[in-house]
Design an enzyme around this catalytic site. Structure first.
Site, short mmCIF file in Angstrom:
data_model
loop_
_atom_site.label_atom_id
_atom_site.label_comp_id
_atom_site.label_asym_id
_atom_site.label_seq_id
_atom_site.Cartn_x
_atom_site.Cartn_y
_atom_site.Cartn_z
N GLU A 325 0.79 -1.24 0.00
CA GLU A 325 0.00 0.00 0.00
C GLU A 325 0.82 1.28 0.00
O GLU A 325 0.59 2.18 0.80
CB GLU A 325 -0.94 0.01 1.21
C1 TNX Z 1 -4.68 -4.12 4.32
S1 TNX Z 1 -2.94 -6.54 4.26
C2 TNX Z 1 -3.43 -3.92 4.89
C3 TNX Z 1 -3.32 -3.57 6.31
C4 TNX Z 1 -4.66 -3.38 6.93
C5 TNX Z 1 -5.60 -4.45 6.46
C6 TNX Z 1 -6.93 -4.42 7.10
C7 TNX Z 1 -1.95 -5.47 3.96
C8 TNX Z 1 -0.73 -5.91 3.37
N1 TNX Z 1 -2.27 -4.20 4.22
O1 TNX Z 1 -2.53 -2.42 6.46
O2 TNX Z 1 -4.52 -3.44 8.31
O3 TNX Z 1 -5.77 -4.33 5.08
O4 TNX Z 1 -7.71 -5.52 6.74
#
Ligand code: TNX
Length: 514
Positions: A325
């Site tokens: 992300e």
């Molecule tokens: C996505 S899973 C994220 C996390 C969040 C999560 C909540 C991932 C690699 N990144 O930062 O906590 O969704 O479901």
């Protein structure tokens, strides 16, 4: 007369389902005040596992259950519970060690004895979890109970399907204490998981002390989502977690999530910011806004220090570098950054693991990609697999334990949809992604993000029963897995969780006995 043998997994309420089960009807072993636990001569680890088993059984039975190393030449057939480390070629084919797994075991239960055999202590430990589940649920209680303590007679031969069966815990969004993490370790070990992935850093908190950068934990660990007190592990505390897990044959994989999810670090170390000014600590739940600066030398000095110290506290082979992300870097910046961080991890003797986004980069042969985001095209992940990269599977619509069960679930998120118990169970790692087969998959992992989870009871309510589902997906052969039989076996876990004071979701999909 010998009772007829029939092959049936459903008869025994064991989760994850063993590879092969034969029940001898009419035969049972009864744990008694006089029962002894006997371990292989000369094996300190077998003795330690014996002590662990005795520690599980003593409070509820009230029996002394002495643990003794058997004398050399002992047959292993006498009265009692035998824990034996055996040569590999003395085990049945199904339990035999392969290069990927040391965790196979055989369990034989007669009227006179229980014999657990494995070629490695890992296997013995996993087998102890099976034995535990064959005893009545009240065996899990902390005070003396009435019994009787019967184990159904028969034979189980077992080994895991995948080498990595993990549970991830986000201690960054909300902090969980050493004692709470130990409790989670105990709970995941009951389902034969062998990896604890700790998400140690994120925008809202930095949870591990780093000597070279003391403000990371001192300031960066001081709060959490919602603005509460937060916390962090000293090196000694972290080492205690690692040791507790290791005693249960669970490898801790630490995650230092970079370059995004780094507000806590940026807020703690002004020099990591381009303008030299530290932002405020962050206690909200947005993602994607923070990033280390990929073109500043100090970034890599910082990462080298952090990865070096964390690697030194990691007996296992992996360090997770996050990589998810990132919304404030260009693709070329991101790719160059990931490639550099991989080198740092490798230089400290570890294999890098990263979220699926790292598949955009040129990966090292040792790197592992963790698949999670079911909403984006998996093309980069598929290509990485084609080039030989091993995958860890955590599809959010199946293995994200922070997703709400249904619209009535108070805790959790729903960006990947609702994940009911059946959803968490009915999927197969070898068919999840087109073109990704059994041999591309290192294993599976159940993720528990803690944006909405304030206490370990909240954690448990989201983890159970779904953690057991993902555990079976990772351990049991695909051919034997069926929802109908599974829900019966899962139902039997309910009283066990109650006995351990575990909060769990009483899903309407499962025929709970109480
Ligand atoms: C996505 S899973 C994220 C996390 C969040 C999560 C909540 C991932 C690699 N990144 O930062 O906590 O969704 O479901």
């Amino acid at each position: 007369m010998q009772a007829p043998l029939d092959r049936t997994v459903a008869d025994l309420a064991v989760v994850p389902a063993p590879v092969a089960v034969r029940v001898s009807r009419g035969t049972e072993f009864t744990l008694a005040r006089s029962t002894r636990i006997l371990t292989s001569p000369g094996s300190a680890e077998a003795e330690r596992i014996g002590a662990y088993l005795a520690g599980l059984l003593r409070p509820s039975t009230g029996y002394p259950l002495p643990v003794t190393a058997a004398t050399a030449g002992g047959t292993g057939e006498g009265d009692g519970i035998w824990l034996q480390i055996t040569r590999n070629d003395q085990l049945s084919d199904e339990a035999r060690e392969d290069p990927e797994s040391d965790e196979g075991y055989e369990l034989r239960v007669t009227g006179a004895s229980v014999t657990l055999r494995a070629s490695r202590p890992e296997g013995l430990f996993r087998g102890v979890q099976t034995l535990r589940q064959l005893l009545p649920a009240s065996i899990e209680r902390a005070t003396a109970q009435a019994g009787p303590w019967r184990v159904p007679g028969g034979r189980i031969v077992d080994r895991p399907r995948f080498a990595w069966r993990g549970a991830a815990l986000d201690v960054a969004r909300h902090f969980f204490t050493v004692e709470e993490v130990k409790r989670y370790i105990d709970l995941i070990s009951l389902y034969k998981l062998n990896v604890l992935h700790l998400h140690l850093t994120d925008d809202q908190g930095w949870r591990i002390a780093v000597d070279g950068w003391p403000n990371l934990s001192a300031h960066g660990g001081s709060t959490q989502v919602g603005g509460g007190r937060g916390g962090f592990y000293t090196k000694q505390e972290y080492w205690e977690i690692v040791g507790y897990a290791r005693d249960r044959y669970i490898t801790v994989v630490p995650e230092i999530d970079v370059p995004g999810h780094t507000n806590a670090a940026l807020a703690s170390c002004a020099e990591l910011n381009r303008d030299g000014r530290a932002p405020e600590l962050y206690t909200g739940t947005s993602v994607g806004f923070s990033s280390l600066c990929p073109d500043m030398a100090v970034t890599y000095r910082f990462l080298n220090d952090v990865v070096g110290e964390v690697a030194a506290l990691t007996p296992g082979p992996y360090v997770h570098i996050g990589g998810d992300e990132v919304r404030t870097l260009r693709d070329d910046q991101y790719v160059a950054f990931v490639e550099r961080v991989q080198q740092i991890v490798q230089a400290h003797g570890k294999r890098p693991v990263g979220w699926q986004e790292i598949a955009k980069a040129k990966l090292l042969p040792t790197s592992v990609v963790q698949y999670w985001d079911v909403h984006v095209s998996p093309e980069d992940v598929l290509q990485a697999a084609r080039r030989g990269t091993k995958l860890l599977l955590s599809p959010a619509s199946k293995a994200y334990l922070d997703m709400k069960y249904d619209e009535r679930t108070e805790l959790g998120l729903d960006w990947a949809g609702h994940v009911e118990v059946r959803d968490a169970y009915e999927w197969d790692p070898a068919t999840l992604l087109d073109g990704v087969g059994e041999q591309d998959v290192l294993g599976v992992e159940a993720e528990l993000w803690s944006e909405t989870l304030h206490s370990i009871a909240d954690v448990e309510l989201m983890a159970f029963p779904r953690l057991a589902c993902v555990a079976e997906v990772g351990w049991s052969p695909a051919a034997g897995r069926q929802w109908d039989g599974y829900r019966q076996r899962l139902a039997a876990q309910g009283p066990r969780w109650s006995a351990m004071a575990v909060s769990y979701y009483r899903s309407p999909q499962v025929p709970w006995p109480e």
